[in-house]
Enzyme design. Structure first.
Site, PDB file in Angstrom:
ATOM      1  N   CYS A 122       0.852  -1.432   0.209  1.00 37.05           N
ATOM      2  CA  CYS A 122       0.104   0.455  -0.047  1.00 37.05           C
ATOM      3  C   CYS A 122       0.690   1.491  -0.133  1.00 37.05           C
ATOM      4  CB  CYS A 122      -1.130  -0.161   0.910  1.00 37.05           C
ATOM      5  SG  CYS A 122      -2.156   1.316   0.980  1.00 37.05           S
ATOM      6  N   CYS A 173     -27.675 -12.309  -3.118  1.00 37.03           N
ATOM      7  CA  CYS A 173     -27.093 -13.450  -2.633  1.00 37.03           C
ATOM      8  C   CYS A 173     -28.945 -14.801  -2.120  1.00 37.03           C
ATOM      9  CB  CYS A 173     -26.182 -13.783  -1.788  1.00 37.03           C
ATOM     10  SG  CYS A 173     -26.789 -12.346  -0.330  1.00 37.03           S
TER      11      CYS A 173
END
Length: 566
Positions: free
Chosen positions: A290, A503
């Site tokens: 990062c 879902c």
């Protein structure tokens, strides 16, 4: 006069499957507008596939089905001997911008194996049923006896413990009485001390100055000092001012990075130097690579365990509407219910008395109620699902699970033509397959109110999240799904249309999609993101959002993938 712009000829192989046909009705020959490759039939649950495509045919050709060659990019796969097939010849022509499809059945192939006799099949089914019932009864009896034995064992252990405690207390009292009798009644309290013998209890009782005092261990956790004036192992915490206007130092928040808290956490400043026992956390520990100064995320500080601690627990009265007897059959799981405060009530009048659907409104980063999270429609709630889409001006549907009739996850959309749900008319427009996403466009309108016009809705069926996995297979494909949904919303709905996300039960997968969408929007707006706060906000409305540790980690990983791709 018209000009034929393009003409294609396709050979389509369809696997014969048992279908229900009403008595007295003839079979309607349907064409196959959506191209399906042989290797995609299992993913798409398709009963047909293209085996060849030719641009032009000058003279008659002899064509062999199943020669395992490739024609026009489509594999002519061998036919299985134990299955039955029907072969169609299909012509697709485009003239003056209009596409027409005609098809004709040219051949059939029967199965090589012979089905068992009906009587043998019935006897086998009967035997299997009897064996299944017998095994179920035996299993129930074994479990029932095991529960009874466990209860009795715990009861006996509790009685033994109580009996032992009473015996020890009796011995102690008798010893004290004996000591008093030996000393007499005129003793001086400050010079005479009697200590009982050591018992099995960890505490020792001492008689002194006509009083009984208990000497407890100095520590609560075996050698560690524990002071009730401090909260975590000797570190000072001021509970009277905690989360009540206490000023925190934002210059050390997120490892010394500047962070604007005036628009985040509703103007409250937090100090992480003393939040978790004074430990400094490095964002790069969980997300290696990062770039410092670019992505500021609450990583090591807020774990999933902390998230579970701050997630509110729903009470029965919070889900009173979902728990009404008339709504029980509309819930896939009774332990995953939406709270009353987040319900999207159905509006369309179609003769139905119930306006309930198992769904919850969720906010995005910049738009209130941008998502509607729900379960995969049950066979008896398909009409309610499309009512929800029309009533709440939804322009996108994200499907994150597979079609599985075994779990009552059936196909709830038409593949061709118009399908009616009372006054609601659902018309199939087009379909497209791109890597792991099947996109279908539908036109939906209320025939009882033609003055309201119609709405275009695009469904995005994501194929890259198998049922057996906790997370999606590929992070880039998941980001591509997100990009396609956002692009459609901007082009068609101007960014104002709602997105229905579902879902199997409207929980972990749907929550991961919403959380990642929020985090990516944060990164676009301010180049910083807080995954913990995004998931916590979703869980405030529905506690089962992002319910697995792997899904929580997946949110961070996709955030980093998005950052590296921009």
């Amino acid at each position: 006069m018209f000009v034929i712009d393009e003409a294609k000829y396709q050979v389509v192989v369809e696997e014969e499957r048992p279908r229900r046909q009403q008595r007295g009705t003839a079979e309607i020959l349907r064409c196959y507008p959506v191209p399906v490759h042989f290797h995609n039939t299992s993913h798409l649950n398709s009963f047909y596939y293209y085996t060849a495509e030719m641009s032009s045919i000058q003279k008659p050709l002899a064509f062999c089905i199943g020669d395992n060659r490739t024609y026009g990019g489509y594999r002519n796969a061998p036919l299985l001997p134990h299955k039955s097939y029907t072969v169609y010849y299909q012509a697709v022509s485009t003239a003056n911008g209009e596409t027409k499809i005609d098809c004709v059945r040219v051949a059939t192939k029967g199965a090589a194996t012979r089905r068992p006799e009906p009587e043998q099949e019935k006897q086998s089914d009967h035997t299997v049923k009897i064996a299944g019932v017998t095994a179920g009864v035996l299993l129930f009896i074994i479990i029932f006896l095991g529960v009874i034995l466990l209860i009795k064992k715990r009861t006996l252990a509790k009685k033994r413990k109580e009996t032992s405690s009473r015996q020890e207390m009796t011995v102690m009292v008798n010893s004290m009485d004996k000591s008093f009798a030996e000393q007499g009644t005129s003793y001086q309290a400050d010079t005479h001390t009697l200590t009982t013998r050591t018992l099995s209890s960890p505490s020792s009782f001492t008689l002194k100055s006509n009083s009984i005092t208990t000497s407890l261990p100095n520590t609560y956790y075996q050698g560690k000092n524990y002071d009730t004036t401090t909260y975590y192992q000797g570190k000072n915490y001021d509970t009277t001012t905690y989360y009540q206007g206490k000023n925190y130092d934002t210059t050390t928040y997120y490892q010394g990075k500047n962070y604007d808290t005036t628009t985040y956490y509703q103007g409250k400043n937090y100090d992480t130097t003393t939040y978790y026992q004074g430990k400094n956390y490095d964002a790069n520990m969980l997300l290696p690579g990062c770039t410092k100064g670019v992505l500021k995320v609450c990583l090591g500080v807020f774990s999933l365990q902390t998230l579970n601690m701050v997630t509110p627990t729903l009470r029965v009265e919070d889900c009173s509407i979902a728990l009404l007897p008339r709504n029980h059959e509309k819930n896939r799981c009774m332990d995953v219910l939406p709270p009353d405060r987040c319900l999207p009530f159905l509006i369309t009048i179609d003769g139905e008395s119930s306006n309930y659907i198992n769904a919850a409104l969720m906010d995005s980063y910049k738009q209130p109620s941008a998502f509607i999270v729900t379960q995969h429609p049950l066979p008896n709630t398909v009409k309610d699902f499309w009512r929800l889409v029309l009533d709440y001006h939804c322009t996108a549907i994200v499907m994150l699970n597979d079609v599985d009739p075994a779990q009552l996850c059936t196909q709830y959309w038409p593949e061709i033509g118009v399908h009616s749900h009372g006054p609601l008319q659902l018309e199939f427009v087009s379909a497209d397959l791109e890597e792991d996403v099947i996109s279908r466009i539908f036109r939906i309108y209320n025939a009882a109110r033609p003055q309201d016009g119609f709405r275009m809705v695009q469904q995005f069926q994501f194929l890259g999240w198998p049922m057996y996995r906790d997370t999606a297979v590929n992070k880039r494909s998941f980001l591509k799904l997100l990009h396609q949904v956002e692009k459609w919303q901007e082009e068609y709905g101007g960014g104002e249309g709602r997105t229905v996300v579902h879902c199997l039960n409207g929980g972990g997968r749907s929550g991961a999609f919403c959380a990642i969408s929020i985090v990516c929007e944060m990164l676009r707006q301010q180049r910083s993101a807080d995954v913990f706060h995004a998931v916590k906000t979703l869980r405030n409305n529905k506690p089962n959002m992002v319910d697995l540790l792997e899904q929580y980690k997946f949110c961070y990983e996709v955030a980093l993938e998005y950052l590296n791709s921009t």
